[in-house]
Design a protein around this motif. Structure first.
Motif, PDB file in Angstrom:
ATOM      1  N   PHE B  47       0.820  -1.218   0.000  1.00  0.00           N
ATOM      2  CA  PHE B  47       0.000   0.000   0.000  1.00  0.00           C
ATOM      3  C   PHE B  47       0.852   1.267   0.000  1.00  0.00           C
ATOM      4  N   VAL B  48       1.887   1.287   0.857  1.00  0.00           N
ATOM      5  CA  VAL B  48       2.692   2.521   0.941  1.00  0.00           C
ATOM      6  C   VAL B  48       3.631   2.686  -0.256  1.00  0.00           C
ATOM      7  N   LEU B  49       3.816   1.592  -1.004  1.00  0.00           N
ATOM      8  CA  LEU B  49       4.650   1.699  -2.214  1.00  0.00           C
ATOM      9  C   LEU B  49       3.803   2.020  -3.449  1.00  0.00           C
ATOM     10  N   THR B  50       2.577   2.443  -3.229  1.00  0.00           N
ATOM     11  CA  THR B  50       1.691   2.834  -4.315  1.00  0.00           C
ATOM     12  C   THR B  50       1.521   4.353  -4.292  1.00  0.00           C
ATOM     13  N   SER B  51       1.577   4.955  -5.451  1.00  0.00           N
ATOM     14  CA  SER B  51       1.428   6.413  -5.509  1.00  0.00           C
ATOM     15  C   SER B  51      -0.020   6.802  -5.206  1.00  0.00           C
ATOM     16  N   PRO B  52      -0.257   7.675  -4.207  1.00  0.00           N
ATOM     17  CA  PRO B  52      -1.636   8.089  -3.919  1.00  0.00           C
ATOM     18  C   PRO B  52      -2.250   8.876  -5.084  1.00  0.00           C
ATOM     19  N   GLN B  53      -1.398   9.525  -5.875  1.00  0.00           N
ATOM     20  CA  GLN B  53      -1.910  10.352  -6.972  1.00  0.00           C
ATOM     21  C   GLN B  53      -2.354   9.501  -8.160  1.00  0.00           C
ATOM     22  N   ASN B 140       5.667   9.335   0.979  1.00  0.00           N
ATOM     23  CA  ASN B 140       4.677   8.968  -0.035  1.00  0.00           C
ATOM     24  C   ASN B 140       3.316   8.630   0.576  1.00  0.00           C
ATOM     25  N   ALA B 141       3.281   7.632   1.442  1.00  0.00           N
ATOM     26  CA  ALA B 141       2.001   7.197   2.017  1.00  0.00           C
ATOM     27  C   ALA B 141       2.242   6.454   3.322  1.00  0.00           C
ATOM     28  N   ILE B 142       1.179   6.298   4.093  1.00  0.00           N
ATOM     29  CA  ILE B 142       1.277   5.541   5.357  1.00  0.00           C
ATOM     30  C   ILE B 142       0.156   4.498   5.418  1.00  0.00           C
ATOM     31  N   ASP B 143       0.363   3.523   6.279  1.00  0.00           N
ATOM     32  CA  ASP B 143      -0.701   2.591   6.622  1.00  0.00           C
ATOM     33  C   ASP B 143      -0.551   2.300   8.113  1.00  0.00           C
ATOM     34  N   VAL B 144      -1.625   2.430   8.852  1.00  0.00           N
ATOM     35  CA  VAL B 144      -1.562   2.172  10.296  1.00  0.00           C
ATOM     36  C   VAL B 144      -1.957   0.715  10.515  1.00  0.00           C
ATOM     37  N   ILE B 145      -0.986  -0.098  10.938  1.00  0.00           N
ATOM     38  CA  ILE B 145      -1.251  -1.545  10.977  1.00  0.00           C
ATOM     39  C   ILE B 145      -1.683  -2.049  12.350  1.00  0.00           C
ATOM     40  N   ASN B 146      -1.457  -1.280  13.384  1.00  0.00           N
ATOM     41  CA  ASN B 146      -1.943  -1.704  14.697  1.00  0.00           C
ATOM     42  C   ASN B 146      -2.412  -0.504  15.495  1.00  0.00           C
ATOM     43  N   ASN B 161      -9.737   5.395   5.211  1.00  0.00           N
ATOM     44  CA  ASN B 161      -9.058   5.967   4.053  1.00  0.00           C
ATOM     45  C   ASN B 161      -9.058   7.497   4.067  1.00  0.00           C
ATOM     46  N   ASN B 162     -10.189   8.091   4.462  1.00  0.00           N
ATOM     47  CA  ASN B 162     -10.267   9.559   4.433  1.00  0.00           C
ATOM     48  C   ASN B 162      -9.355  10.203   5.478  1.00  0.00           C
ATOM     49  N   VAL B 163      -9.054   9.456   6.563  1.00  0.00           N
ATOM     50  CA  VAL B 163      -8.145   9.978   7.593  1.00  0.00           C
ATOM     51  C   VAL B 163      -6.698   9.743   7.168  1.00  0.00           C
ATOM     52  N   ARG B 164      -6.447   8.509   6.733  1.00  0.00           N
ATOM     53  CA  ARG B 164      -5.082   8.122   6.339  1.00  0.00           C
ATOM     54  C   ARG B 164      -4.531   9.022   5.243  1.00  0.00           C
ATOM     55  N   ARG B 165      -5.389   9.408   4.305  1.00  0.00           N
ATOM     56  CA  ARG B 165      -4.946  10.240   3.170  1.00  0.00           C
ATOM     57  C   ARG B 165      -4.350  11.575   3.622  1.00  0.00           C
ATOM     58  N   ARG B 166      -4.795  12.025   4.785  1.00  0.00           N
ATOM     59  CA  ARG B 166      -4.302  13.317   5.283  1.00  0.00           C
ATOM     60  C   ARG B 166      -2.798  13.270   5.607  1.00  0.00           C
ATOM     61  N   PHE B 167      -2.262  12.046   5.775  1.00  0.00           N
ATOM     62  CA  PHE B 167      -0.831  11.901   6.100  1.00  0.00           C
ATOM     63  C   PHE B 167       0.004  11.565   4.865  1.00  0.00           C
ATOM     64  N   PHE B 168      -0.631  11.542   3.692  1.00  0.00           N
ATOM     65  CA  PHE B 168       0.101  11.204   2.463  1.00  0.00           C
ATOM     66  C   PHE B 168       0.836  12.431   1.911  1.00  0.00           C
ATOM     67  N   SER B 169       1.890  12.152   1.109  1.00  0.00           N
ATOM     68  CA  SER B 169       2.560  13.165   0.279  1.00  0.00           C
ATOM     69  C   SER B 169       3.042  14.378   1.084  1.00  0.00           C
TER      70      SER B 169
END
Lengths: 206, 239
Positions: B47-53, B140-146, B161-169
């Motif tokens: 997930f974090v190795l994928t471009s959010p854009q 680039n991106a984050i994922d909260v795993i725990n 997703n709508n919260v996590r996106r705020r920490f991208f880029s």
């Protein structure tokens, strides 16, 4: 409250509405309010607590004649804690997403008053079969109550039910997902349950 | 005296029985738990190795690990203690190991796991940082795993997703000042046009979360503390 003279059917049905652990006995409100933010979490919490409740009732009923009265509470707590740890391990291994979502409320099932309450009030005084029925009935009553809260809060607060959208988010009443909303909604349902109970009693008298 | 011995004996037997049952269940669940944790980590890395854009992978598909052995081959830095770095200012930690991938454009991409302290305990985050040609880092991106100790419906929304996106880029300029959540950066209440300024705020090191995480500031603060620790670690080790 349930007692030894009830029939098996009466034992099973007691927890569904008449002695519903949430709305009638007002037990275990902390996890109920905290995890009923949406229907999925509510169902997961309800199933986990019901599993522990049934198993703890069976286990405690089967050892009731061995455990001396003086140490019954620590013994029950140990049994319940062990069962909750088992549920926690199983959820971590097989239901990772739900385990992450329910968070700290899975370990906190140990101190859920419904489970300790049924162990003390019913399982420690009744046969294994009746204790199983009591656990099942009370568990289903708890699932029904927490699911009702979860669905109401998710529908009103997000406009979705089990994640499926019913109406645009713009119409959502967000406060229902927050703690004050939980108290408002449970108060509303408790009032309905209380009213039904009063009507039934007055009909019986008549 | 005999009564006390009987009570002690009964309690001991009960504990032994419960201990044996727990041990048995632990043995049964040990592998599934390790598998679940690994799957969560592999999915987070992808997930974090994928471009959010663009939604496309930043690395070639064959570089995405699908097993523990493949994942281990990507280790860049590790420490037997399990901890690689602790932020001296905030409770942010970088866990061992850190992975290194090569982007399609030849730029190195570091994937780090770390944690901050949330409302109930550790909030574990996986994040990818691209080292650009000028050697500066771009998150680039984050994922909260725990986030299993966070309150359901409040802090536990951190991985929505709508919260996590705020920490991208988040660009390098944001990290230079230390990333903060908008409430800690005195950006509250939010101006009416804040949505159009989210990118600008990130350049200034401000992550807006108060609109999507109402009633829960501690959990996003744990994530920004983690990101700051990750950035400091990379500045020290990868420059």
């Amino acid at each position: 409250m349930a007692n030894a003279s009830k029939t098996s059917f009466g034992t099973f049905t007691a927890g569904l509405i008449r002695e519903n652990p949430t709305f009638a006995q007002v037990l275990g409100l902390c996890p109920t309010l905290a995890t009923s933010t949406n229907a999925n979490n509510a169902l997961g919490m309800g199933l986990a607590a019901t599993g522990v409740l049934i198993l703890s009732n069976i286990f405690i009923s089967s050892i009731r004649k061995i455990i001396p009265d003086q140490i019954r509470i620590p013994a029950y707590i140990s049994v319940i804690a062990a069962l909750v740890t088992i549920v926690d391990l199983l959820m971590h291994g097989y239901m990772y997403h739900l385990w992450t979502n329910l968070g700290l409320y899975v370990p906190l099932i140990v101190v859920n008053c419904i489970i300790m309450g049924r162990a003390e009030a019913f399982a420690s005084k009744n046969s294994v079969w009746k204790s199983f029925l009591d656990g099942l009935g009370m568990g289903l009553g708890f699932i029904g109550a927490i699911l009702l809260l979860g669905i109401t809060r998710e529908v009103l607060g997000n406009g979705t039910i089990f994640g499926y959208r019913l109406w645009p988010k713009a119409y959502a009443v967000f406060v229902t997902v927050l703690p004050p909303g939980a108290f408002l909604i449970i108060g509303f349902y408790m009032a309905i349950f209380h009213h039904i109970s009063i009507v039934r009693k007055s009909r019986k008298r008549a | 005296m005999g009564k006390h011995i009987k009570i002690a004996l009964i309690l001991t037997i009960l504990m032994v029985v419960l201990g044996v049952v727990l041990g048995f269940v632990y043995m049964i669940t040990e592998k599934p738990i390790a598998k679940s944790d690994l799957e969560a980590k592999l999915s987070a890395i992808k997930f974090v190795l994928t471009s959010p854009q663009t939604g496309k992978l930043l690395v070639n598909k064959n570089q995405i690990p699908t097993s523990l052995a493949q994942l281990d081959s990507k280790i860049w830095k590790s420490n037997p203690s399990g901890l690689l770095y602790k932020d001296p200012k905030y409770p942010g930690y970088v866990l061992s190991p850190v992975y290194k991938f090569l982007g399609k454009d030849g730029l190195p991409i570091y994937v780090l796991t770390g944690y901050g302290i949330g409302f109930g305990g550790k909030v574990v985050t996986v994040a990818a940082f691209i080292q650009q040609r000028d050697k500066k880092f771009y998150e680039n991106a984050i994922d909260v795993i725990n986030y299993s100790s966070e309150t359901p419906g409040l802090g536990a929304k951190i991985n929505n997703n709508n919260v996590r996106r705020r920490f991208f880029s988040i660009p390098n300029s944001g990290f230079k000042r230390g990333v903060k959540v908008n409430k800690d950066a005195n950006l509250f209440p939010l101006p009416s046009d804040y949505i159009s300024k989210l990118g600008q705020y990130k350049k200034e090191g401000i992550v807006v979360t108060s609109d999507v995480m109402t009633g829960a500031t501690i959990t996003p603060r744990a994530v920004v503390n983690t990101l700051n620790a990750m950035y400091d670690f990379l500045e020290k080790e990868a420059r």
